[in-house]
Scaffold this motif. Structure first.
Motif, PDB file in Angstrom:
ATOM      1  N   GLY A 231     -22.484 -35.990  24.398  1.00  0.00           N
ATOM      2  CA  GLY A 231     -22.963 -35.034  23.457  1.00  0.00           C
ATOM      3  C   GLY A 231     -22.421 -35.171  22.359  1.00  0.00           C
ATOM      4  O   GLY A 231     -22.040 -36.372  21.734  1.00  0.00           O
ATOM      5  N   THR A 232     -22.099 -33.980  21.605  1.00  0.00           N
ATOM      6  CA  THR A 232     -21.592 -33.913  20.267  1.00  0.00           C
ATOM      7  C   THR A 232     -20.256 -33.128  20.233  1.00  0.00           C
ATOM      8  O   THR A 232     -20.317 -32.000  20.683  1.00  0.00           O
ATOM      9  CB  THR A 232     -22.359 -33.277  19.334  1.00  0.00           C
ATOM     10  OG1 THR A 232     -23.530 -34.247  19.225  1.00  0.00           O
ATOM     11  CG2 THR A 232     -21.683 -33.502  17.870  1.00  0.00           C
ATOM     12  N   ILE A 233     -18.862 -33.532  19.652  1.00  0.00           N
ATOM     13  CA  ILE A 233     -18.016 -32.996  19.287  1.00  0.00           C
ATOM     14  C   ILE A 233     -17.712 -32.546  17.962  1.00  0.00           C
ATOM     15  O   ILE A 233     -17.921 -33.276  16.982  1.00  0.00           O
ATOM     16  CB  ILE A 233     -16.544 -33.446  19.927  1.00  0.00           C
ATOM     17  CG1 ILE A 233     -16.808 -33.757  21.287  1.00  0.00           C
ATOM     18  CG2 ILE A 233     -15.451 -32.676  19.807  1.00  0.00           C
ATOM     19  CD1 ILE A 233     -15.511 -34.724  22.286  1.00  0.00           C
ATOM     20  N   PHE A 234     -17.631 -31.248  17.654  1.00  0.00           N
ATOM     21  CA  PHE A 234     -17.331 -30.546  16.179  1.00  0.00           C
ATOM     22  C   PHE A 234     -15.907 -30.368  16.080  1.00  0.00           C
ATOM     23  O   PHE A 234     -15.447 -29.420  16.694  1.00  0.00           O
ATOM     24  CB  PHE A 234     -18.167 -29.442  15.826  1.00  0.00           C
ATOM     25  CG  PHE A 234     -18.200 -28.831  14.433  1.00  0.00           C
ATOM     26  CD1 PHE A 234     -18.382 -29.698  13.606  1.00  0.00           C
ATOM     27  CD2 PHE A 234     -17.621 -27.582  14.478  1.00  0.00           C
ATOM     28  CE1 PHE A 234     -18.113 -29.142  12.310  1.00  0.00           C
ATOM     29  CE2 PHE A 234     -17.469 -27.120  13.159  1.00  0.00           C
ATOM     30  CZ  PHE A 234     -17.782 -27.739  12.100  1.00  0.00           C
ATOM     31  N   LEU A 235     -15.267 -31.205  15.257  1.00  0.00           N
ATOM     32  CA  LEU A 235     -13.797 -30.999  15.037  1.00  0.00           C
ATOM     33  C   LEU A 235     -13.568 -30.176  13.916  1.00  0.00           C
ATOM     34  O   LEU A 235     -13.679 -30.809  12.508  1.00  0.00           O
ATOM     35  CB  LEU A 235     -13.159 -32.223  14.810  1.00  0.00           C
ATOM     36  CG  LEU A 235     -13.437 -33.114  16.099  1.00  0.00           C
ATOM     37  CD1 LEU A 235     -12.392 -34.695  16.047  1.00  0.00           C
ATOM     38  CD2 LEU A 235     -12.539 -32.532  17.367  1.00  0.00           C
ATOM     39  N   ASP A 236     -13.699 -29.029  13.778  1.00  0.00           N
ATOM     40  CA  ASP A 236     -13.538 -27.979  12.648  1.00  0.00           C
ATOM     41  C   ASP A 236     -11.959 -28.092  12.013  1.00  0.00           C
ATOM     42  O   ASP A 236     -10.968 -28.311  12.956  1.00  0.00           O
ATOM     43  CB  ASP A 236     -13.800 -26.456  12.769  1.00  0.00           C
ATOM     44  CG  ASP A 236     -14.123 -25.876  11.438  1.00  0.00           C
ATOM     45  OD1 ASP A 236     -14.239 -26.450  10.482  1.00  0.00           O
ATOM     46  OD2 ASP A 236     -14.474 -24.706  11.544  1.00  0.00           O
ATOM     47  N   GLU A 237     -11.993 -28.082  10.618  1.00  0.00           N
ATOM     48  CA  GLU A 237     -10.276 -28.131  10.093  1.00  0.00           C
ATOM     49  C   GLU A 237      -9.750 -29.439  10.320  1.00  0.00           C
ATOM     50  O   GLU A 237      -8.617 -29.309  10.732  1.00  0.00           O
ATOM     51  CB  GLU A 237      -9.747 -26.784  10.228  1.00  0.00           C
ATOM     52  CG  GLU A 237     -10.515 -25.471   9.774  1.00  0.00           C
ATOM     53  CD  GLU A 237     -10.819 -25.498   8.456  1.00  0.00           C
ATOM     54  OE1 GLU A 237     -10.342 -26.278   7.723  1.00  0.00           O
ATOM     55  OE2 GLU A 237     -11.713 -24.679   8.092  1.00  0.00           O
ATOM     56  N   PRO A 266      -7.266 -45.272  32.066  1.00  0.00           N
ATOM     57  CA  PRO A 266      -8.176 -45.254  30.919  1.00  0.00           C
ATOM     58  C   PRO A 266      -9.658 -44.668  31.451  1.00  0.00           C
ATOM     59  O   PRO A 266     -10.236 -44.880  32.355  1.00  0.00           O
ATOM     60  CB  PRO A 266      -8.525 -46.686  30.363  1.00  0.00           C
ATOM     61  CG  PRO A 266      -8.322 -47.675  31.547  1.00  0.00           C
ATOM     62  CD  PRO A 266      -7.268 -46.624  32.447  1.00  0.00           C
ATOM     63  N   VAL A 267     -10.392 -43.765  30.607  1.00  0.00           N
ATOM     64  CA  VAL A 267     -11.528 -43.388  31.085  1.00  0.00           C
ATOM     65  C   VAL A 267     -12.571 -43.526  29.725  1.00  0.00           C
ATOM     66  O   VAL A 267     -12.246 -43.098  28.500  1.00  0.00           O
ATOM     67  CB  VAL A 267     -11.472 -41.773  30.927  1.00  0.00           C
ATOM     68  CG1 VAL A 267     -12.772 -41.026  31.308  1.00  0.00           C
ATOM     69  CG2 VAL A 267     -10.431 -41.291  32.228  1.00  0.00           C
ATOM     70  N   LYS A 268     -13.492 -44.114  29.954  1.00  0.00           N
ATOM     71  CA  LYS A 268     -14.632 -44.432  29.028  1.00  0.00           C
ATOM     72  C   LYS A 268     -15.433 -43.006  28.473  1.00  0.00           C
ATOM     73  O   LYS A 268     -15.773 -42.404  29.343  1.00  0.00           O
ATOM     74  CB  LYS A 268     -15.543 -45.555  29.770  1.00  0.00           C
ATOM     75  CG  LYS A 268     -14.960 -46.606  30.080  1.00  0.00           C
ATOM     76  CD  LYS A 268     -14.877 -47.753  28.629  1.00  0.00           C
ATOM     77  CE  LYS A 268     -14.319 -49.079  28.733  1.00  0.00           C
ATOM     78  NZ  LYS A 268     -13.957 -49.572  27.532  1.00  0.00           N
ATOM     79  N   VAL A 269     -15.487 -42.911  27.260  1.00  0.00           N
ATOM     80  CA  VAL A 269     -16.310 -41.944  26.684  1.00  0.00           C
ATOM     81  C   VAL A 269     -16.828 -42.485  25.425  1.00  0.00           C
ATOM     82  O   VAL A 269     -16.729 -43.343  24.705  1.00  0.00           O
ATOM     83  CB  VAL A 269     -14.942 -40.768  26.001  1.00  0.00           C
ATOM     84  CG1 VAL A 269     -14.441 -40.187  27.452  1.00  0.00           C
ATOM     85  CG2 VAL A 269     -13.991 -41.635  25.203  1.00  0.00           C
ATOM     86  N   ASN A 270     -18.163 -41.688  25.056  1.00  0.00           N
ATOM     87  CA  ASN A 270     -18.947 -41.848  23.928  1.00  0.00           C
ATOM     88  C   ASN A 270     -19.360 -40.660  23.129  1.00  0.00           C
ATOM     89  O   ASN A 270     -20.742 -40.550  23.091  1.00  0.00           O
ATOM     90  CB  ASN A 270     -20.070 -42.833  24.549  1.00  0.00           C
ATOM     91  CG  ASN A 270     -20.665 -43.488  23.409  1.00  0.00           C
ATOM     92  OD1 ASN A 270     -20.258 -43.647  22.320  1.00  0.00           O
ATOM     93  ND2 ASN A 270     -22.158 -43.645  23.592  1.00  0.00           N
ATOM     94  N   PRO A 271     -18.644 -39.832  22.845  1.00  0.00           N
ATOM     95  CA  PRO A 271     -19.253 -38.700  22.177  1.00  0.00           C
ATOM     96  C   PRO A 271     -19.587 -38.745  20.700  1.00  0.00           C
ATOM     97  O   PRO A 271     -19.144 -39.750  20.299  1.00  0.00           O
ATOM     98  CB  PRO A 271     -18.188 -37.454  22.225  1.00  0.00           C
ATOM     99  CG  PRO A 271     -16.964 -38.355  22.177  1.00  0.00           C
ATOM    100  CD  PRO A 271     -17.157 -39.612  23.175  1.00  0.00           C
ATOM    101  N   ARG A 272     -20.539 -38.017  20.062  1.00  0.00           N
ATOM    102  CA  ARG A 272     -20.754 -38.003  18.893  1.00  0.00           C
ATOM    103  C   ARG A 272     -19.674 -37.232  18.297  1.00  0.00           C
ATOM    104  O   ARG A 272     -19.792 -36.075  18.340  1.00  0.00           O
ATOM    105  CB  ARG A 272     -22.184 -37.524  18.539  1.00  0.00           C
ATOM    106  CG  ARG A 272     -22.720 -37.256  16.983  1.00  0.00           C
ATOM    107  CD  ARG A 272     -22.647 -38.365  16.174  1.00  0.00           C
ATOM    108  NE  ARG A 272     -23.090 -38.215  14.713  1.00  0.00           N
ATOM    109  CZ  ARG A 272     -24.265 -38.318  14.319  1.00  0.00           C
ATOM    110  NH1 ARG A 272     -25.222 -38.169  15.432  1.00  0.00           N
ATOM    111  NH2 ARG A 272     -24.459 -38.332  13.187  1.00  0.00           N
TER     112      ARG A 272
END
Length: 447
Positions: A231-237, A266-272
């Protein structure tokens, strides 16, 4: 409306707590023992549990440990008349969110519960569920419309996006807009405020941790990178993220994998990743608060969102939208707004942008009858003679508004300084905790 569970064996205290919390707007279930609470916990979802330490059989600490061992992360507050440092430490190690010694004032308890729930929800791990009442971007502004048109195109690729703009300009709504127009729209969208969480906790929230990796890590826990890997991660500030964590995040973005705290696997990840800030990041780089390589990694595509004061047509449109919304929410006919009040809003700088306008109109809808006038807006005034003349504001009114604005600015600055801790903020401001709570309520302030 938040739902609470009280676990207290003293009938009179249990009834009083339930009554007080219901009057504060909570939905409340109550149990006389830990054993009695277990069926309620299985069949209901609670926003917070308020449990006495001393209970007939299983005590409040044992109930907490059982919940944490079963994977529950519901906020948990322990009450006790037998307060001690050892007991408080044991409670926190077992995963309690707060520890309150009896006796306590009801207002203090209510404030603590609200703070615990708010802190737990700094991170929104729930997939977005859009409804007709969900906030969305509304604009007539040509510049903003152009940004949204470009954002639709950007949504089709997985490049990182950086959203720049003042607080309240709609950065999170724009991030959700990008997510909703992407191929990831059916996957989780999670938002985290990098300025609201201590760096140690922030790393755990992003990358997860293994059981026993630090005090309070009572179970393995996925971080947001695993939870929203598709999915998508929104990193505010993002401008407030510690530089050491910037290094770890940069590595995660470059390598497409993370390691939980306390683990070498290690864990493979692919977020937006979509990041946002109100700060000047070039200044942050110059002062050493942001790494240059990290900046270029998150700013592959960037948008500068215009402040509301530069979108006068949007001010009128949003004002009418908020009037209709809050009138409907309060079950009353929508009031009209006078020409003087609307002209005043269009001239006002609105430093809090859409968020400030929303709060202003909510207040005005509550205080007005059939017509919203300038006095219903409750806005601080910039003292310009033309504005004073046109709005027909008296000198005492200007003084009152100036005091109000100064108090709001100082309270908000102090709350940000103390990371929302109202007890510490009250001490710094030189007022009682009760006085600060009254001011926060009067001015409808929130971090």
């Amino acid at each position: 409306m938040h739902k609470l569970l009280i676990v207290e064996d003293t009938d009179s205290l249990r009834d009083v707590l339930a009554t007080v919390l219901e009057q504060e707007g909570f939905l409340v279930d109550a149990a006389a023992s830990a054993e009695e609470s277990l069926p309620l916990l299985k069949s209901n979802s609670y926003d917070c549990i308020l449990a006495d330490f001393k209970l007939p059989e299983m005590n409040g600490l044992e109930l907490l440990k059982e919940l944490r061992n079963n994977g529950s992360e519901v906020p948990y507050i322990i009450m006790t008349a037998y307060g001690s440092i050892e007991l408080a430490v044991d409670a926190m190690k077992s995963g309690a969110n707060d520890f309150i010694s009896k006796p306590f004032e009801s207002k203090f308890l209510c404030a603590n519960i609200k703070d615990v729930i708010a802190h737990n929800r700094i991170i929104n791990r729930e997939p977005i569920q859009l409804t007709s009442e969900s906030p969305s971007i509304e604009t007539k502004d040509p510049e903003f419309l152009k940004i949204l048109s470009q954002a639709k195109k950007v949504a089709q690729v997985d490049s990182t996006v950086l959203l720049l703009g003042e607080s309240g300009t709609g950065k999170e709504l724009t991030a959700r807009f990008i997510h909703e127009h992407s191929k990831r729209k059916d996957e989780p969208f999670v938002a985290i405020n990098c300025a609201a969480i201590p760096s140690e906790l922030l790393e755990s929230e992003l990358f997860g941790h293994s059981k026993g990796s630090f005090t309070g890590a009572t179970q393995d826990r996925k971080g947001l990178f695993e939870y929203a890997s598709k999915g998508t991660i929104f990193l505010d500030e993002i401008g407030d993220m510690p530089t050491l964590l910037q290094v770890k995040l940069l590595r995660a973005l470059q390598e497409g994998e993370i390691r939980r705290i306390g683990s070498n696997t290690p864990v493979k990840v692919n977020p937006r990743i979509i990041a946002a800030t109100h700060k000047d990041l070039e200044d942050c780089i110059a002062t050493g608060h942001m790494r240059e390589d990290f900046y270029y990694r998150i700013a592959v595509i960037s948008f500068q969102l215009p402040p509301l004061r530069k979108r006068p047509d949007d001010i009128e449109m949003l004002t009418r939208h908020f009037i209709d919304y809050f009138a409907r929410k309060n079950g009353r006919p929508a009031p009209k707004i006078s020409k003087d009040a609307m002209d005043f809003l269009r001239r006002h700088p609105l430093p809090g942008n859409t968020r400030e306008l929303e709060n202003v109109i909510q207040r005005a809808v509550i205080l007005s009858d059939d017509l919203i006038e300038i006095e219903h807006l409750g806005l601080g005034l910039d003292i310009h003679f033309d504005t004073i003349n046109e709005a027909r504001i008296t000198l005492p009114a200007i003084a009152e508004q100036a005091v109000r604005k100064a108090e709001i600015d100082l309270i908000m600055q102090t709350l940000r300084q103390t990371m929302g801790n109202k007890s510490k903020a009250a001490k710094l401001l030189g007022v009682s905790y009760k006085t600060l709570l009254n001011k926060v309520k009067e001015y409808q302030l929130s971090l």
